[in-house]
Design a protein around this motif. Structure first.
Motif, short mmCIF file in Angstrom:
data_model
loop_
_atom_site.label_atom_id
_atom_site.label_comp_id
_atom_site.label_asym_id
_atom_site.label_seq_id
_atom_site.Cartn_x
_atom_site.Cartn_y
_atom_site.Cartn_z
N ASP A 1 0.76 -1.40 -0.07
CA ASP A 1 0.01 -0.17 -0.09
C ASP A 1 0.81 1.18 -0.02
N LEU A 2 0.37 2.37 -0.04
CA LEU A 2 1.01 3.64 -0.13
C LEU A 2 1.71 3.79 1.15
N ALA A 3 1.25 3.52 2.17
CA ALA A 3 2.03 3.75 3.54
C ALA A 3 3.22 2.92 3.46
N GLN B 1 -4.49 7.09 -6.88
CA GLN B 1 -4.58 6.38 -6.02
C GLN B 1 -5.73 6.82 -5.07
N TYR B 2 -5.74 8.20 -4.70
CA TYR B 2 -6.45 8.98 -3.90
C TYR B 2 -8.09 9.18 -4.44
N THR C 1 -2.41 16.17 -3.75
CA THR C 1 -1.55 17.33 -3.76
C THR C 1 -0.99 17.71 -2.39
N LYS C 2 -1.45 17.24 -1.29
CA LYS C 2 -0.83 17.47 -0.03
C LYS C 2 0.39 16.56 0.27
N THR C 3 0.18 15.34 -0.23
CA THR C 3 1.19 14.35 -0.06
C THR C 3 2.21 14.57 -0.90
N ALA D 1 4.16 -0.67 -9.77
CA ALA D 1 3.30 0.54 -9.83
C ALA D 1 3.22 1.14 -8.48
N MET D 2 2.94 2.60 -8.56
CA MET D 2 2.42 3.31 -7.33
C MET D 2 1.40 2.54 -6.77
N PRO D 3 1.72 2.04 -5.36
CA PRO D 3 0.62 1.27 -4.71
C PRO D 3 -0.55 1.89 -4.31
#
Length: 449
Positions: free
Chosen positions: A191-193, A230-231, A258-260, A316-318
């Motif tokens: 995951d992204l985390a 993702q979001y 965008t915040k990330t 891939a970007m998770p």
């Protein structure tokens, strides 16, 4: 060269140039509109010109297929002409408007090239040829829609078909295998985390977590677009790119993405010299070992594999939540269209069909195209970045997860979005300001905000 975001650098300029060349132009009918299409080829000598901007292996594949076609049809000559991307975009409208317009031309999707050319009546609809050759059965679902336009050239993704792509392109995460081994990081990320934990670990170890060359301003938008994929709910993102009424960039998913990105830049996860480094030099730095990861597209794959000799991978970007569908920025490569002026539309369509036939899949794959049709294109080298790229591509298609490119949304979106992302990475603008600026462009251009 694939038309991706590199596309990109030039796409906004291209669109602006093309649009500027055709103020108020009205769609016109092809000279032989209404004539039945045919797969029968003439017996007399015929020469067709083909304009494209594909470099390296992809350009070579086009040359090879043109030569192979002539071997099968000795009376027909296909003459490919390469033009560097930046110049191609500036001149495509003039080329297609002239009396010596190429019979076949590569035309970027959406409002970058195709839209203005359709508005000017310079491209021939290909729907009858699609039926004749069975293109809707040959290509994976949804891919042909990327080359569809309404008759007025204002709405893409629906309407008539104006081109066929030879392959696909995709944005994801390149990684340095040696550095991951030293850091004890494994892929793919669940995951992204998990990916963000890897970035923090790399930073703590004194490494550059993400290499990026963003001097041209467009490369950084790929990092943002992959985070948005993702979001943001998938359909919301597509609706915005397609310009559908009620869509907005000012949504919770885009806000979080965008915040990330802003947080990654502030934390030092992105190379501090990114905005002063060209895209090419950024790739070169990654190849030389400066950077654990690099978020970029498939167009850099061959250079990376050639120079890193099995030491680079691709994933891939998770997703935000483990197990969710795989989403990624990507699309078909810039399609090949038929001039409304050509005297030989049947021959042009036959050659476009030939390039995408199953027996030529291996030639396209070896040239660097990601497969877009149901066919056996061959196997990538084990342990190469290409291996990860192809696996990711297949996952994304299986999940119907192509997020498309943000700058497709309006003819001037690149001019607005790319500098804003550059400023965000530099800490000179805020996520809220970036979002409002981009949405203002969309609403102004689309007139349906």
């Amino acid at each position: 060269m694939t038309l991706t975001t590199r596309t990109i650098a030039g796409l906004a300029l291209i669109a602006a140039t093309v649009t500027a060349c055709a103020p108020g132009a009205a769609p016109t009918e092809a000279p032989d509109a209404g004539k039945a299409v045919s797969s029968a080829l003439p017996t007399e000598p015929v020469t067709l010109t083909l304009s494209h901007f594909e470099e390296g292996g992809q350009g070579k594949a086009i040359e090879q297929l043109a030569a192979k076609y002539q071997q099968l049809h000795p009376n027909i000559t296909i003459k490919p002409t390469y033009t560097a991307f930046a110049d191609y975009g500036k001149n495509i409208k003039l080329q297609m408007s002239s009396e010596s317009a190429p019979d076949i031309a590569q035309a970027g999707q959406a409002q970058t090239m195709q839209g203005p050319l359709v508005q000017a009546g310079l491209l021939r609809p290909l729907d009858e040829y699609a039926k004749l050759y069975g293109w809707s059965e040959r290509f994976k679902p949804g891919l042909l829609d990327q080359a569809r336009f309404s008759k007025d050239g204002k709405t893409f993704g629906t309407g008539e078909l104006y081109g066929i792509a030879l392959g696909g392109n995709l944005v994801g995460i390149y990684y340095n295998r040696d550095k991951l081994a030293k850091l004890g990081i494994t892929t793919p990320f669940k995951d992204l985390a998990a990916f963000q934990d890897a970035l923090a670990k790399a930073k703590a170890a004194g490494e550059t977590p993400i290499q990026l060359g963003n001097l041209e301003a467009w490369p950084g938008n790929h990092v943002l677009s992959d985070l948005i994929a993702q979001y943001e709910p998938h359909e919301n993102g597509l609706n915005w790119v397609y310009g559908r009424k009620g869509a907005t960039f000012d949504s919770p998913g885009v806000q979080q993405a965008t915040k990330t990105l802003a947080e990654w830049a502030k934390a030092g996860y992105i190379d501090s010299s990114a905005n002063g480094t060209s895209d090419s030099d950024g790739v070169g730095k990654f190849i030389k070992g400066k950077g654990v990861f690099m978020v970029s597209g498939s167009w850099n794959r061959s250079r990376i594999d050639e120079n890193m000799d099995g030491k680079a991978g691709f994933t891939a970007m998770p997703p935000v939540k483990a197990g969710d569908p795989v989403r990624a920025t990507g699309a078909t490569t810039s399609p090949f269209s038929i001039s409304a002026k050509t005297k030989y539309p049947d021959v042009a369509a036959n050659f476009i069909d030939f390039m995408t036939r199953p027996e030529n899949a291996a030639t396209l794959f070896q040239g660097g195209y990601l497969p877009v049709a149901e066919r056996d294109a061959g196997e990538p080298k084990a342990g190469s970045a290409q291996e990860g790229l192809v696996e990711t591509w297949q996952q994304v298609l299986a999940d119907d997860g192509l997020a498309l490119y943000l700058d497709w949304a309006t003819p001037s979106m690149g001019d607005t979005l790319f500098p804003a992302v550059q400023q965000l990475i530099a800490g000179k603008t805020t996520p809220d300001k970036l979002i409002s600026t981009v949405q203002e462009n969309w609403a102004d251009e689309r007139g349906n905000g």
